[in-house]
Design a protein around this motif. Structure first.
Motif, short mmCIF file in Angstrom:
data_model
loop_
_atom_site.label_atom_id
_atom_site.label_comp_id
_atom_site.label_asym_id
_atom_site.label_seq_id
_atom_site.Cartn_x
_atom_site.Cartn_y
_atom_site.Cartn_z
N GLU A 206 -15.88 12.19 -23.78
CA GLU A 206 -16.98 12.86 -24.04
C GLU A 206 -17.88 12.00 -25.08
O GLU A 206 -18.78 11.78 -25.03
N CYS A 207 -17.15 11.14 -25.90
CA CYS A 207 -17.59 10.31 -27.01
C CYS A 207 -17.10 9.03 -26.52
O CYS A 207 -15.82 8.84 -26.09
N THR A 208 -18.11 7.96 -26.83
CA THR A 208 -17.98 6.52 -26.45
C THR A 208 -18.44 5.45 -27.55
O THR A 208 -19.16 6.27 -28.51
N HIS A 209 -17.80 4.50 -27.50
CA HIS A 209 -18.28 3.48 -28.60
C HIS A 209 -19.53 2.86 -27.82
O HIS A 209 -19.48 1.85 -27.56
N PHE A 210 -20.61 3.57 -27.92
CA PHE A 210 -21.97 3.13 -27.12
C PHE A 210 -22.86 2.29 -28.05
O PHE A 210 -23.84 1.90 -27.42
N GLY A 219 -22.83 10.32 -35.74
CA GLY A 219 -23.58 11.53 -35.41
C GLY A 219 -23.94 11.96 -34.10
O GLY A 219 -23.94 13.07 -33.76
N LYS A 220 -23.80 11.03 -33.14
CA LYS A 220 -23.88 11.33 -31.39
C LYS A 220 -22.85 12.10 -31.04
O LYS A 220 -22.83 13.19 -30.53
N CYS A 221 -21.64 11.52 -31.42
CA CYS A 221 -20.40 12.33 -31.15
C CYS A 221 -20.14 13.52 -31.69
O CYS A 221 -19.75 14.55 -31.17
N MET A 222 -20.66 13.76 -33.04
CA MET A 222 -20.69 15.21 -33.58
C MET A 222 -21.44 16.00 -32.91
O MET A 222 -20.92 17.26 -32.78
N GLU A 223 -22.61 15.82 -32.63
CA GLU A 223 -23.55 16.56 -31.74
C GLU A 223 -23.06 16.91 -30.54
O GLU A 223 -22.97 18.15 -29.75
#
Length: 326
Positions: A206-210, A219-223
Motif C-alpha cells: 500500500e506504501c511504496t518508495h515513490f 506523509g503520503k504513506c501516513m495518509e
C-alpha cells in the motif's frame, strides 16, 4: 542448717537482682522506646522515600520516547556526537541510523548514503525499530543530525495523546498531501500504532518508495494508512516544531514575500515574538556550537526571581493566536 542458709541467700540475691532489673528498666524505658520509635520512623521514611522516587520516575517516564537520529559516517564527529552529548541524553532509547555499523554506535541500515536515499533510510529505520525496539517506547521520534530537540517539552506535548491511536506529529506542511505532512528537518513523531501501520504499508504494497522527498513521501504513506496528522500547536496557537533556527522566526520582519517554509505552513503562520511556543520542541539547521548553547539555555539558564505566568494546563479548548492578559 546449711541448706536453710543457702535458700535464704538465693532468696536475698533474687530480691536484689529483681530490684536492680526493675530500676534499670524504669530508667531506660524512655530511651529504649525512643530508640525503637526513631528506628521505626527512619524505616518508614525509607520506605516512603523509595515509593516517592519510584512514583516520580514512573510519572516522568510515563510517556516513553525512542529517538532515532538519521546520520552518516562523515557526520559522526561534526554533528552526531554533539547530539549525543546534549539532548539525546533525555530520550528513553536512542538509536543512530547510518549506512554502516560503527562503535559510535550506529545501526547499519544497508542503504547507500546520499540525499536520494533519505526515504530508504527512513523506511529501513522504522522496519528495524518495529522488529527490535517496538515495545521499548510509546512514541518514536525521527530527527536529523542537525536538529535540536527539547525532549521534556516533547514528552509533555505527547502526554496529551494516545500512542495506541494512529498519530503522526510535527511541523505540519500543506502542499502535495491532502491532510498535510510533517517537516522532516523539524523532526516528526509516530505513535506506536502509526509505526505498525507504516511497516504494514510496505509489507502489503500500500506504501511504496515513490519519491526521494523523504518527508512528503512519509506523509503520503501516513495518509494512505489512515494515520492522523495531529495538531501540535500549543493552547495559544504557537508552533512547537521548527524547520529552521530560532532567528528565522523570532525576529519581527518588515513587509516582504514570505519564505517557502512559511508559505508551506498548514496553519496561518505567525512571525515575530508570538511565533513560537514557550514549550518549543525543536529547531533545525543547528550547528555543533549552537547545540551546547541551546542546551544551556533550555536546561540551565534561569532569571533570578522570575516566575513564569504561562500555564499550559489552564483548560483552553481553542487555539489563540494572540497572547491573553494574565
Amino acid at each position: 542448717m546449711m541448706r536453710y542458709i543457702a535458700s535464704k541467700l538465693i532468696f536475698a540475691t533474687g530480691l536484689v537482682m529483681g530490684f536492680l532489673f526493675l530500676r534499670f528498666s524504669t530508667e531506660q524505658a524512655p530511651f529504649l522506646m525512643s530508640t525503637v520509635q526513631h528506628d521505626a520512623k527512619r524505616d518508614l521514611q525509607r520506605v516512603h522515600s523509595v515509593k516517592n522516587t519510584s512514583s516520580e520516575a514512573n510519572s516522568s517516564n510515563a510517556t516513553r520516547i525512542l529517538c532515532w537520529i538519521m546520520t552518516g559516517p562523515k557526520y559522526l564527529e561534526s554533528r552526531t556526537k554533539h547530539i549525543r552529548e546534549t539532548w539525546a541524553k533525555h530520550c528513553d532509547v536512542v538509536l543512530y541510523m547510518s549506512s554502516v555499523q560503527t562503535d559510535f554506535p550506529t545501526v547499519a541500515l544497508n542503504v547507500s548514503e546520499g540525499r536520494e536515499n533519505l526515504y530508504w533510510k527512513t523506511i529501513r529505520a522504522f522496519q528495524y525499530i518495529h522488529q527490535h525496539h517496538l515495545d521499548e517506547a510509546d512514541w518514536f521520534l525521527k530527527a536529523d543530525d542537525d536538529t535540536f530537540v527539547v525532549v521534556e517539552n516533547l514528552r509533555y506535548a505527547l502526554s496529551k495523546f494516545d500512542p495506541e491511536k494512529p498519530l503522526y506529529l510535527g511541523r505540519r506542511f500543506k502542499p502535495f498531501i491532502r491532510q498535510g505532512y510533517m517537516s522532516g528537518g523539524a523532526g516528526y513523531v509516530l505513535s506506536k500504532e502509526a509505526v505498525k501501520r507504516f511497516v504494514k504499508g510496505f509489507d502489503t504494497g500500500e506504501c511504496t518508495h515513490f519519491s526521494t522527498i523523504e518527508d512528503m513521501a512519509m506523509g503520503k504513506c501516513m495518509e494512505t494508512m489512515k494515520v492522523e496528522a495531529a495538531d501540535t500547536r500549543d493552547v495559544k496557537g504557537r508552533q512547537r516544531f521548527h524547520p529552521h533556527p530560532p532567528d528565522h522566526y523570532l525576529i519581527r520582519q518588515p513587509p516582504r514575500q514570505r519564505p517557502w517554509y512559511l508559505i508551506y505552513d498548514y496553519y496561518p503562520p505567525i512571525e515575530g515574538p508570538g511565533c513560537c511556543s514557550d514549550l518549543v520542541v525543536s529547531f533545525h539547521y543547528i550547528h555543533a556550537v549552537q547545540m551546547y548553547v541551546l542546551d544551556y539555555l533550555t536546561h540551565h539558564l534561569r532569571p533570578y526571581g522570575y516566575k513564569h505566568r504561562f500555564n499550559p494546563d489552564e483548560g483552553h479548548t481553542t487555539h489563540q493566536t494572540t497572547p491573553r492578559s494574565t
